[in-house]
Design a protein around this motif. Structure first.
Motif, mmCIF file in Angstrom:
data_model
loop_
_atom_site.group_PDB
_atom_site.id
_atom_site.type_symbol
_atom_site.label_atom_id
_atom_site.label_comp_id
_atom_site.label_asym_id
_atom_site.label_seq_id
_atom_site.Cartn_x
_atom_site.Cartn_y
_atom_site.Cartn_z
ATOM 1 N N ASN A 178 46.294 36.100 47.629
ATOM 2 C CA ASN A 178 45.124 36.863 48.063
ATOM 3 C C ASN A 178 43.958 36.527 47.131
ATOM 4 O O ASN A 178 43.732 37.205 46.138
ATOM 5 C CB ASN A 178 45.432 38.360 48.039
ATOM 6 N N SER A 179 43.231 35.496 47.447
ATOM 7 C CA SER A 179 42.137 35.048 46.582
ATOM 8 C C SER A 179 41.022 36.079 46.492
ATOM 9 O O SER A 179 40.353 36.200 45.458
ATOM 10 C CB SER A 179 41.586 33.706 47.083
ATOM 11 N N ASN A 221 48.880 33.123 44.463
ATOM 12 C CA ASN A 221 48.039 32.450 45.457
ATOM 13 C C ASN A 221 47.952 33.226 46.771
ATOM 14 O O ASN A 221 47.483 32.689 47.775
ATOM 15 C CB ASN A 221 48.587 31.047 45.735
ATOM 16 N N GLU A 244 45.562 40.580 38.878
ATOM 17 C CA GLU A 244 45.064 39.287 39.366
ATOM 18 C C GLU A 244 46.147 38.222 39.267
ATOM 19 O O GLU A 244 46.349 37.421 40.197
ATOM 20 C CB GLU A 244 43.833 38.887 38.547
ATOM 21 N N ASP A 245 46.880 38.220 38.182
ATOM 22 C CA ASP A 245 47.943 37.240 37.996
ATOM 23 C C ASP A 245 49.102 37.479 38.960
ATOM 24 O O ASP A 245 49.691 36.527 39.492
ATOM 25 C CB ASP A 245 48.435 37.290 36.552
ATOM 26 N N HIS A 305 43.669 45.011 35.293
ATOM 27 C CA HIS A 305 42.983 44.160 36.283
ATOM 28 C C HIS A 305 43.435 42.708 36.150
ATOM 29 O O HIS A 305 43.706 42.039 37.158
ATOM 30 C CB HIS A 305 41.473 44.264 36.109
ATOM 31 N N HIS A 343 53.937 43.895 35.460
ATOM 32 C CA HIS A 343 53.719 42.488 35.112
ATOM 33 C C HIS A 343 54.800 41.993 34.157
ATOM 34 O O HIS A 343 55.313 40.868 34.301
ATOM 35 C CB HIS A 343 52.329 42.320 34.496
ATOM 36 N N HIS A 396 39.455 41.510 41.066
ATOM 37 C CA HIS A 396 39.994 42.010 39.792
ATOM 38 C C HIS A 396 39.436 41.248 38.594
ATOM 39 O O HIS A 396 39.235 41.843 37.530
ATOM 40 C CB HIS A 396 41.520 41.957 39.819
ATOM 41 N N VAL A 397 39.161 39.973 38.759
ATOM 42 C CA VAL A 397 38.522 39.230 37.673
ATOM 43 C C VAL A 397 37.128 39.788 37.413
ATOM 44 O O VAL A 397 36.719 39.980 36.253
ATOM 45 C CB VAL A 397 38.458 37.726 38.012
ATOM 46 N N ARG A 441 42.107 38.643 44.006
ATOM 47 C CA ARG A 441 42.077 38.063 42.666
ATOM 48 C C ARG A 441 40.648 38.033 42.137
ATOM 49 O O ARG A 441 40.393 38.410 40.978
ATOM 50 C CB ARG A 441 42.676 36.661 42.678
ATOM 51 N N SER A 442 39.728 37.600 42.953
ATOM 52 C CA SER A 442 38.324 37.535 42.519
ATOM 53 C C SER A 442 37.787 38.924 42.190
ATOM 54 O O SER A 442 37.032 39.103 41.223
ATOM 55 C CB SER A 442 37.471 36.888 43.609
ATOM 56 N N TYR A 464 49.020 38.621 41.941
ATOM 57 C CA TYR A 464 48.713 38.181 43.298
ATOM 58 C C TYR A 464 49.034 36.703 43.500
ATOM 59 O O TYR A 464 49.290 36.259 44.627
ATOM 60 C CB TYR A 464 47.243 38.441 43.627
#
Length: 740
Positions: A405-406, A403, A398-399, A394, A262, A412-413, A409-410, A401
């Motif tokens: 792979n929603s 836009n 999420e960041d 996580h 990241h 990992h959140v 992302r969900s 990814y």
């Protein structure tokens, strides 16, 4: 504590670090080859041995993994460092080496083992080679952030040290599948940075802070190559091992790969790496979830959480520390262990190594008093730092990814939120305002405050109590205030002195980075007020929430003020470094309003910078026209008359110019993460870093009064040097053959 340790300032022999301004080419890095040094006459038989441990499925080599050959060589103890032997490739085909060993395996003498090693093995580290950095920029942009000329020049000098630590696999010396030789190296396909000293291969968690430095140095291709090597390991091994040797294949290290990735993408904008990296980042998290997760029911809320621990499957001494582990398990002064108990101990020792904190009193079940390494409880500890890192991983993934792979992302959140709930439930103490490891044996939080308390803040886990109150926010960081006033150095791993290297007085560069990042995460509404003042007649200890340190004030380690006397343990005199608006070596007090978190950040950043520069200077470092080399008389105090300055892996919080101590090996120099944190500090705090005034090596005593007025550059205040005592200790260590 029954632990091998050596005191401060043990100087690097293997690597002479250049000390001028950053260079665009490397100098030749000599690879030293250790020779066997027997401790008994050559015709003497080796000591008797205990029964061999079981073979380890994850480490099948009959030469470099647990077995008769490895145990015999280690019992002979022909090298000061256990790691030396297993980093030596064989000079013959492995079967021939095994046959030669069988010829001496009965009634073996020291001389037979010496001859065997000399005839069947080559130099350690020969499979790697130093390379020349192409298009090296001696003036990276971050230097413009640094205002003071000396501070800037030192940052530029450290920037140049990368040229000494860059390595590639030496294909001409690789054993590979040729059967002409055998080596413990895991060959890497890309360039990498070694930490330095005995750590002559790529290491996992070290690389996070190395990459931070590489990014500041604009060595983006090397940072990318580092990540590619880790991705290769995820591809081929299934996880990222502790380091680049086969004897690390049963354990990992703190999982910072995704945070590293990241940072790389954030700084460089290079999202092309993500095509390969995202699936492998998922593989990394899946390994930790499969191999290191555990369900824990909270005794506080009766809620069950999935959390993580360090837990290595292992039933033999670690090959790189074989004799050390063997001795710990078979110490004749302690009760004898049966085979099951020895196996459990070996698993604990390996798990402690996986944690990166090998070793610390934080891993003892019932406190550090009268404890030994046999009391390790790593596998039953829910570690603050590990769970914080995975939470941050996580969110970072999420960041990354974006836009694309929603669903991912969900996922990992949700995973991050679940981890956050577990960390706050099990590890956060709202009364003491600190995070503590959770002990599965006692089903309670440990009472020992460690530097790990800042990891949750670093990744954004900020408890509601802290967000709601500036007093509580300060309380969570009040131990930093205490350290800066009470001790000469930076923040220690713990506040207990056990002679283990991840305890006091040792301070580690990654922890200073984590503490600084944690301070920066606080919102301004709870961090912009003034730094609290200590009550009349009391020290800064009175500002720390009750019970947070797990020690009374008189139980804290003392700060020497003479060669035979510590500062007073209580009262205003305990704050030996307090000045007007700052602390000794804490930078200059601001002429404008400074919030308390900014004050602590400025002081800690300056203290770290000073520790790094002054220990380098005390070992022969110099900068033309700005920092003249010390005299031979002065350098003789640190046995550094032939040295050019060393960057140490750890420091002492009792001194501003000395390395740390303790542990299984002598203090190492080089040093990757030290350099990386230094460059990051220069980049992010360059406008508040003051030129360090290093204390004289010839001063035996230089004492000032607590609370004296002055700025953060005063070197005569609160400074004590016990050089004669140190010099005698170092000479003794040399005679014992403990130097690298």
């Amino acid at each position: 504590m029954k632990s091998l340790w050596v005191t401060s300032r043990l100087w690097l022999v293997l690597l002479a670090v250049s000390t001028g301004y950053a260079q665009s080419t490397t100098t030749t890095v000599e690879v030293a080859t250790a020779t066997p040094s027997p401790s008994a006459p050559l015709d003497s038989p080796l000591p008797s041995q205990v029964a061999l441990p079981p073979r380890q499925a994850w480490c099948p080599s009959q030469i470099f993994c647990a077995g008769e050959l490895l145990q015999t060589v280690n019992v002979a103890h022909l090298y000061p460092d256990d790691k030396t032997f297993i980093d030596k490739p064989t000079s013959k085909p492995p079967q021939e080496v095994l046959n030669d060993f069988r010829n001496i395996s009965t009634n073996t003498t020291y001389g037979q083992v010496v001859t065997f090693l000399q005839e069947d093995f080559t130099g350690e580290g020969q499979e790697l080679e130093a390379i020349t950095l192409q298009n090296f920029n001696p003036e990276p942009a971050f230097l413009s952030n640094v205002t003071d000329p000396l501070v800037r020049a030192f940052a530029q000098t450290v920037h140049g040290f990368w040229t000494q630590l860059i390595r590639e696999t030496n294909s001409s010396t690789l054993c590979g599948n040729s059967n002409r030789c055998e080596s413990s190296l895991i060959p890497l396909n890309h360039t990498f940075v070694v930490p330095g000293g005995r750590f002559r291969e790529q290491y996992y968690w070290d690389s996070f802070w190395i990459v931070e430095g590489l990014l500041e140095s604009e060595l983006y291709n090397i940072a990318n190559a580092t990540l590619q090597n880790f991705m290769d390991e995820l591809d081929t091994i299934g996880f990222i091992p502790n380091g680049g040797r086969i004897y690390y294949l049963n354990r990992s290290q703190p999982p910072v790969f995704i945070k590293m990735l990241h940072r790389y993408v954030t700084v460089t904008g290079d999202r092309s790496i993500l095509t390969r990296a995202l699936p492998l980042a998922e593989k990394e998290l899946a390994w930790w979830d499969r191999e290191r997760s555990i369900s824990v029911r909270s005794p506080f809320t009766n809620t069950t959480h999935k959390l993580y621990r360090y837990s290595v499957t292992n039933s033999a001494p670690r090959p790189e520390s074989y004799l050390t582990d063997y001795t710990t398990a078979n110490d004749p002064s302690l009760p004898a262990l049966n085979e099951t108990q020895r196996a459990a101990l070996y698993a604990e020792l390996a798990s402690g190594a996986e944690s990166g904190w090998d070793y610390s009193a934080r891993w003892f079940t019932h406190g550090h008093t009268n404890a030994t390494l046999r009391d390790l409880n790593v596998r039953s500890t829910i570690a603050v730092d590990l769970n914080s890192i995975l939470y941050g991983s996580h969110l970072a993934l999420e960041d990354l990814y974006g836009n694309s792979n929603s669903t991912a992302r969900s996922r990992h959140v949700a995973a991050a939120n679940a981890l956050r709930a577990g960390v706050l439930d099990l590890l956060w103490d709202e009364q003491k305002l600190a995070f503590y490891d959770f002990n599965l044996v006692t089903n309670a939080r440990n009472q020992m405050l460690t530097a790990a308390t800042f990891y949750p803040f670093w990744v954004g886990i900020i408890p509601d109590e802290v967000l709601a109150s500036e007093q509580a926010a300060y309380g969570a960081f009040s131990s930093i205030h205490l350290v800066l006033n009470r001790y000469n150095g930076t923040y220690p791993a713990t506040f207990v002195d056990t002679h283990l290297q991840w305890d006091a007085p040792n301070t580690w560069p990654p922890h200073q980075y984590i503490a600084l990042k944690a301070l920066s995460q606080l919102p301004t509404n709870v961090s912009s007020g003034p730094l609290p003042s200590r009550p009349d007649g009391q020290s800064t200890f009175a500002l720390v929430p009750a019970g947070q340190l797990g020690l009374s004030e008189t139980e804290l380690p003392g700060q020497p003020i003479t060669t035979t006397q510590n500062a007073t343990a209580t009262g205003t005199g305990a704050d030996v470094n307090l000045l007007n608006g700052t602390v000794t070596h804490g930078g200059n007090a601001s002429t404008s309003a400074e919030g308390w978190s900014a004050v602590l950040g400025r002081e800690l950043a300056n203290r770290y910078y000073t520790s790094t520069l002054c220990s380098w200077y005390a070992t022969g470092g110099s900068i033309p026209n700005l920092l003249p080399r010390l005299s031979d008389e002065e350098l003789n105090v640190t046995l550094s008359t032939s040295s050019l300055g060393h960057m140490f892996e750890k420091f002492s919080n009792l001194d501003i110019d000395s390395a740390g101590r303790g542990g299984e090996y002598t203090v190492q120099a080089g040093f990757g993460w030290t350099n990386g944190v230094l460059l990051w500090v220069a980049s992010n705090y360059g406008d508040v870093l003051a030129a360090p005034q290093c204390p004289s090596l010839l001063d035996v005593v230089a004492v000032g009064g607590g609370g004296a007025s002055g700025d953060g550059n005063t070197s005569g205040s609160q400074r004590v040097s016990s050089r004669p005592i140190f010099a005698l200790t170092l000479v003794a260590a040399t005679l014992l053959g403990l130097l690298i």
